[in-house]
Design an enzyme around this catalytic site. Structure first.
Site, mmCIF file in Angstrom:
data_model
loop_
_atom_site.group_PDB
_atom_site.id
_atom_site.type_symbol
_atom_site.label_atom_id
_atom_site.label_comp_id
_atom_site.label_asym_id
_atom_site.label_seq_id
_atom_site.Cartn_x
_atom_site.Cartn_y
_atom_site.Cartn_z
ATOM 1 N N GLU A 34 0.825 -1.202 0.000
ATOM 2 C CA GLU A 34 0.000 0.000 0.000
ATOM 3 C C GLU A 34 0.866 1.262 0.000
ATOM 4 O OE1 GLU A 34 -3.088 0.330 -0.577
ATOM 5 O OE2 GLU A 34 -3.560 -1.811 -0.588
ATOM 6 N N TYR A 117 -6.978 5.969 4.307
ATOM 7 C CA TYR A 117 -7.102 4.983 3.227
ATOM 8 C C TYR A 117 -6.194 3.781 3.472
ATOM 9 C CZ TYR A 117 -6.094 2.405 -0.908
ATOM 10 O OH TYR A 117 -5.873 1.357 -1.760
ATOM 11 N N ASP A 135 -10.786 4.486 -2.892
ATOM 12 C CA ASP A 135 -9.783 5.216 -3.654
ATOM 13 C C ASP A 135 -10.457 5.775 -4.902
ATOM 14 O OD1 ASP A 135 -10.092 3.054 -5.375
ATOM 15 O OD2 ASP A 135 -7.948 2.635 -5.550
ATOM 16 N N CYS A 190 -13.672 -0.476 -15.441
ATOM 17 C CA CYS A 190 -14.401 0.799 -15.368
ATOM 18 C C CYS A 190 -13.409 1.950 -15.256
ATOM 19 C CB CYS A 190 -15.368 0.775 -14.175
ATOM 20 S SG CYS A 190 -16.556 2.125 -14.147
ATOM 21 N N CYS A 197 -17.108 -1.337 -21.043
ATOM 22 C CA CYS A 197 -18.448 -1.682 -20.554
ATOM 23 C C CYS A 197 -18.927 -3.037 -21.064
ATOM 24 C CB CYS A 197 -19.439 -0.587 -20.929
ATOM 25 S SG CYS A 197 -19.081 1.005 -20.128
ATOM 26 N N CYS A 200 -17.880 -5.582 -18.654
ATOM 27 C CA CYS A 200 -18.106 -5.267 -17.240
ATOM 28 C C CYS A 200 -19.076 -6.249 -16.592
ATOM 29 C CB CYS A 200 -18.656 -3.854 -17.104
ATOM 30 S SG CYS A 200 -18.911 -3.359 -15.388
ATOM 31 N N CYS A 206 -25.893 -1.480 -13.845
ATOM 32 C CA CYS A 206 -25.195 -0.204 -13.814
ATOM 33 C C CYS A 206 -26.142 0.945 -14.152
ATOM 34 C CB CYS A 206 -24.027 -0.220 -14.792
ATOM 35 S SG CYS A 206 -23.133 1.352 -14.880
#
Length: 288
Positions: A34, A117, A135, A190, A197, A200, A206
């Site tokens: 991270e 975060y 995020d 995305c 799409c 997806c 969506c």
């Protein structure tokens, strides 16, 4: 099928094989990843993380290393102050937490260099906790799939956490996978400029698709360039120090950048940040 279930199924079969996601990765390994992944692409982090974990598999091992060794191992990941903050965090974990990364979000946030975060990401991905992780990628997925907007706009910390919290399954293990899945979905499907799409997994539910994929017309975060910035100059000066077997003369740093005023300003900032030091004889080096 509701959105969280679709994300869960998709992630379990389609997630990228990243080293810090593999079985056996410790919470320490997740914490290191991270720190490294902040504003840095996965492809650049992968080999550095692998080498880093082989060299310093536990916090106390990193804490015992010199700052110079830590900065050299950080290489060209950028934002090298992250390396020093991680070094400091390792020392706190080793001394105050028995060399074990804490699982509590508040305890994680108390570590040097760990913000909200990162603390939540370690709790979710390192310990499998039900903890919303937000995020840029997650915010974009939620903005589109849930709210029908083309992008998320300016951050709204409380509202963003509430949005993601509402999507998480009640049990820890499933919630942690959904948290990772939302992030992965925004990173590889995305995306901001060219969303895929057709591929997806949540297309059927969506809201953005249902609304005809309207263009986002709100405020955007300005894209920050790199060429010619102080960040670039600091990086070039650090390259000279990292590549040298010992302290270097000022002339070696002067040769790294032609603009004397900018170079001097950046060298001074490296000294102030503890990323470089000047010896009594006037030469410069990475911190001891």
């Amino acid at each position: 099928m509701p959105l969280p279930a679709l994300v869960l199924d998709w992630y379990r079969t389609c997630a990228r094989d990243l080293p810090w996601r593999r079985p056996g990765t410790t919470p320490w390994g997740v914490l290191v990843s991270e720190f490294m992944l902040q504003q840095t692409p996965v492809a650049r982090v992968d080999p550095v993380w692998t080498d880093w974990m082989a060299r310093w598999p536990v916090p106390s091992a990193l804490a015992a290393a010199s700052r110079a060794d830590v900065l050299r191992a950080w290489g060209k990941l950028g934002y090298p102050r992250r390396a020093l903050r991680l070094h400091e965090a390792a020392a706190v974990i080793a001394v105050e937490h028995g060399d074990v990364v804490p699982s509590d979000v508040a305890a994680l946030e108390a570590l040097p260099g760990v913000g909200s975060y990162t603390a939540r990401a370690v709790a979710a991905f390192g310990f499998g906790r039900r903890c919303p992780v937000v995020d840029t990628n997650v915010r974009r997925v939620v903005a589109r799939a849930v709210h029908g907007r083309g992008d998320a706009g300016p951050a709204r910390t409380t509202a963003d956490l509430t949005d993601v919290e509402a999507l998480l399954p009640p049990d820890d293990s499933s919630a942690a996978v959904v948290s990772a899945g939302l992030m992965e979905l925004g990173a590889v499907v995305c995306t901001a400029r060219a969303p895929r799409c057709v591929a997806c997994p949540v297309r059927s539910v969506c809201a953005w698709q249902a609304a005809g994929r309207p263009e986002y017309a709100g405020p955007r975060k300005p894209v920050q360039g790199f060429a010619g910035t102080d960040r670039q100059v600091r990086g070039k000066l650090l390259d000279v120090l990292r590549d040298a077997p010992g302290p270097v003369e000022r002339a070696a740093l002067d040769a790294a950048w032609s603009d004397a005023a900018q170079r001097d300003r950046c060298l001074h900032s490296l000294l102030v940040d503890g990323l470089a030091e000047q010896h009594d004889d006037g030469r410069f080096a990475l911190p001891a």
